[in-house]
Write an enzyme that holds these catalytic residues in place. Sequence first.
Site, PDB file in Angstrom:
ATOM      1  N   SER A 160       0.805  -1.208   0.000  1.00  0.00           N
ATOM      2  CA  SER A 160       0.000   0.000   0.000  1.00  0.00           C
ATOM      3  C   SER A 160       0.844   1.266   0.000  1.00  0.00           C
ATOM      4  O   SER A 160       0.299   2.368  -0.034  1.00  0.00           O
ATOM      5  CB  SER A 160      -0.925   0.009   1.230  1.00  0.00           C
ATOM      6  OG  SER A 160      -0.186  -0.168   2.416  1.00  0.00           O
ATOM      7  N   HIS A 214      -2.642  -2.913  -5.809  1.00  0.00           N
ATOM      8  CA  HIS A 214      -3.098  -2.575  -4.466  1.00  0.00           C
ATOM      9  C   HIS A 214      -4.606  -2.682  -4.350  1.00  0.00           C
ATOM     10  O   HIS A 214      -5.344  -1.859  -4.888  1.00  0.00           O
ATOM     11  CB  HIS A 214      -2.626  -1.161  -4.102  1.00  0.00           C
ATOM     12  CG  HIS A 214      -3.042  -0.723  -2.738  1.00  0.00           C
ATOM     13  ND1 HIS A 214      -3.295   0.597  -2.418  1.00  0.00           N
ATOM     14  CD2 HIS A 214      -3.262  -1.429  -1.593  1.00  0.00           C
ATOM     15  CE1 HIS A 214      -3.646   0.672  -1.150  1.00  0.00           C
ATOM     16  NE2 HIS A 214      -3.635  -0.536  -0.629  1.00  0.00           N
ATOM     17  N   GLU A 263      -5.638  -0.156  -7.240  1.00  0.00           N
ATOM     18  CA  GLU A 263      -4.592   0.753  -7.708  1.00  0.00           C
ATOM     19  C   GLU A 263      -3.535  -0.080  -8.423  1.00  0.00           C
ATOM     20  O   GLU A 263      -3.013  -1.039  -7.847  1.00  0.00           O
ATOM     21  CB  GLU A 263      -3.923   1.470  -6.531  1.00  0.00           C
ATOM     22  CG  GLU A 263      -4.564   2.756  -6.112  1.00  0.00           C
ATOM     23  CD  GLU A 263      -3.763   3.449  -5.020  1.00  0.00           C
ATOM     24  OE1 GLU A 263      -3.743   4.684  -5.023  1.00  0.00           O
ATOM     25  OE2 GLU A 263      -3.175   2.771  -4.154  1.00  0.00           O
ATOM     26  N   ASN A 276      -3.384   6.251  -0.408  1.00  0.00           N
ATOM     27  CA  ASN A 276      -2.723   6.433   0.885  1.00  0.00           C
ATOM     28  C   ASN A 276      -1.919   7.719   0.958  1.00  0.00           C
ATOM     29  O   ASN A 276      -1.692   8.249   2.051  1.00  0.00           O
ATOM     30  CB  ASN A 276      -1.847   5.223   1.205  1.00  0.00           C
ATOM     31  CG  ASN A 276      -2.681   4.053   1.675  1.00  0.00           C
ATOM     32  OD1 ASN A 276      -3.730   4.233   2.286  1.00  0.00           O
ATOM     33  ND2 ASN A 276      -2.230   2.842   1.386  1.00  0.00           N
TER      34      ASN A 276
END
Length: 289
Positions: free
Chosen positions: A117, A138, A150, A188
């Site tokens: 992540s 991800h 992702e 993130n």
Amino acid sequence: MRSVAVIGAGQMGAGIAQVSAQAGYHVYLSDIDLPRAEAGKAGIAAALKKLADKDKISESEAATALDRIEAVASYEPMADAGLIIEAATEREEIKRKIFEEVGKVLGHQAVLASNTSSIPITRLAQASPDPKRFIGVHFFNPVPVMGLIEVIRGLATSDSTVAAVSDYGEALGKRMVFANDAPGFIVNRILLPMLNEACFALGEGVASITDIDMAVQLGLNHPMGPLTLADFIGLDTCLEITNVLHSSTGDPKYRPAPLMQKYVEAGWLGRKTKRGFYDYSGDAPVPTR
């Protein structure tokens, strides 16, 4: 691509294995040892049963998906997998060791992917046998519910590798966003500073846990407050990602909140330990301060 492999049978890995099996792939599921891999498969069986009980899938569909998942004790059976996804804990040294070992059985055309992540894909790719066939994939928790993946290409990732992963994501019915290899990628990079700032606000006495969560949830129209979300993700995971952002960029704006670090040191990691910003030992979560 008829088969995929997932390394790590925890919440994320099991979720990836489940959606892959439901999409028709044969799935090799591994962990530190066979009992943990089998425990991951047992959790998937329970999740599929819940879906069948709610009439979201048929009992036969649940049974067929479960039959497609094979818990394995080693990496050797993964030699025929077209895609191998690492879903281990967010620690670079652990991931690199996995890539070095699984790389020994990786097929000549197969893709090796990380569910990291936050850790840079280009750096992780150096532990793989062929950086051209290495990529970030991800997923988001809970995988069967969340509709996004992702996709992160490293410096050497080939177009054919991106295309193979895109086909896989489409087969799963997921939407995909494509990010360059920057710390934290998209989600993130934006999310963790907010969660970290909520920890700073709590530690500095700006407001209570309840009021911080309610302010963000209702004021920004989010499904849950930031401290509730941090507990759901796991405070150890939040801290690891924040540390990666901080160390990778050198930017002090990513400095981890002292309160988050203290909670992790205390073993108060959120829902998975039944205590974080909330106490989960009773029927309903209770703020801990």
